[in-house]
Design an enzyme around this catalytic site. Structure first.
Site, PDB file in Angstrom:
ATOM      1  N   ASP A 207      44.515  41.247  54.224  1.00 49.56           N
ATOM      2  CA  ASP A 207      43.983  41.914  53.030  1.00 49.56           C
ATOM      3  C   ASP A 207      45.086  42.494  52.146  1.00 49.56           C
ATOM      4  OD1 ASP A 207      41.807  42.865  51.425  1.00 49.56           O
ATOM      5  OD2 ASP A 207      42.046  44.860  52.284  1.00 49.56           O
ATOM      6  N   SER A 231      38.306  45.000  47.127  1.00 55.62           N
ATOM      7  CA  SER A 231      37.822  43.857  47.900  1.00 55.62           C
ATOM      8  C   SER A 231      36.306  43.951  48.034  1.00 55.62           C
ATOM      9  CB  SER A 231      38.450  43.839  49.296  1.00 55.62           C
ATOM     10  OG  SER A 231      39.858  43.773  49.204  1.00 55.62           O
ATOM     11  N   GLN A 281      38.539  35.456  50.186  1.00 51.62           N
ATOM     12  CA  GLN A 281      38.159  36.818  49.782  1.00 51.62           C
ATOM     13  C   GLN A 281      37.781  36.817  48.311  1.00 51.62           C
ATOM     14  OE1 GLN A 281      41.067  40.251  49.131  1.00 51.62           O
ATOM     15  NE2 GLN A 281      40.091  40.887  51.047  1.00 51.62           N
TER      16      GLN A 281
END
Length: 288
Positions: A207, A231, A281
């Site tokens: 991430d 996110s 993502q």
């Protein structure tokens, strides 16, 4: 000073407070929200601790529902969805101050012989990680002495990050750039031999830079930011065993950005060019 890799292992070491219920620390930091990779990594620890050790995780799918508050513990509640002959499924809900901030579903698979194998290679020929400057050195080269907040962040960073392409600092240089980014990464110290720790550490790292690919055609990655980023969801597929304290290449691209959201895809390779993990993502981008 504590090695940042040791601090990461400690951060991922959840306290079990009841059957299927775990509590994780959330360090007090100056950030507005808890880093999403921390929540995803801790949730994977909670899921993994309710399974047999002979079934490594093969996929996870997660949603970031609310921003987490730094300094406030997070409780992870695990639902044992399925225990089959070959696959195990767990659902994890992360709760902070009575509110659900994150949920994750993870599937674990008992290893089987491969009927066949294939993979796509990295997108281009890449330099060795040792030949590239660290992120901190690249920032110091451009900025001189780092601002105090960046210096503290660099000292606490659990991963050594080295961008394959030198960072662009001029906004005019950014315009028209392809929405692609590649970084070499590894933990800054040994993480031990527990495969679950390496899985959760890599989940944490996944991430850190993935949404860079969305921003690259728009603005320099470091410096004043024109967008608030968050996110929205995160998915990973684990193809082969790995160690997060050995160099891995994170090859990233963004196929589309529209409607205030940007999609990013990442492929993680070892130094031999073997594809280890695939990541997707979506992020939210709002002009400040």
């Amino acid at each position: 000073m504590t090695n940042p890799a040791d601090s990461l292992v400690a951060l991922l070491d959840l306290e079990q407070i009841e059957v299927n219920i775990f509590r994780g620390r959330s360090p007090q930091e100056s950030l507005q929200r808890v880093f999403g990779g921390q929540v995803a990594g801790q949730a994977m620890v909670a899921a993994g601790r309710t399974t047999d050790g002979d079934r490594p995780v093969h996929s996870l799918h997660a949603y970031f529902l609310r921003p987490g508050r730094p300094g406030v513990p997070i409780v992870y509640q695990v639902e044992r969805v399925r225990d089959g002959r070959s696959f195990t499924t767990r659902r994890v809900t992360a709760v902070q101050q009575g509110r659900t901030i994150f949920n994750l579903t993870a599937s674990f698979h008992r290893p089987e012989p491969a009927a066949f194998e294939h993979q796509v290679p990295p997108s281009c020929e890449l330099p060795e990680p040792e030949s590239l400057p660290t992120l901190a050195d690249e920032l110091r080269e451009h900025l001189g002495e780092l601002p105090e907040q960046l210096e503290r962040m660099a000292r606490r960073q659990p991963f050594d990050i080295r961008y394959v392409d030198r960072l662009r600092w001029d906004p005019d240089e950014v315009k028209g750039a392809e929405p692609r980014s590649a970084v070499w990464m590894r933990a800054v110290g040994p993480l031990g031999d527990d495969p679950l720790v390496h899985t959760c550490a890599l989940t944490y790292a996944s991430d850190m830079t993935l949404l860079d690919a969305v921003r690259i055609p728009v603005e320099p990655l470091w410096g004043p930011r024109g967008f608030d980023m968050a996110s929205l969801d995160h998915a990973m597929w684990f193809h082969r065993p790995f160690r997060a304290d050995e160099w891995f290449l994170y090859d990233q691209e963004s196929p589309v950005a529209t409607g205030g959201r940007g999609l990013a895809r990442g492929r993680i390779y070892d130094r031999a060019g073997r594809l280890l993990v695939s990541v997707v993502q979506e992020g939210l981008f709002r002009a400040l």
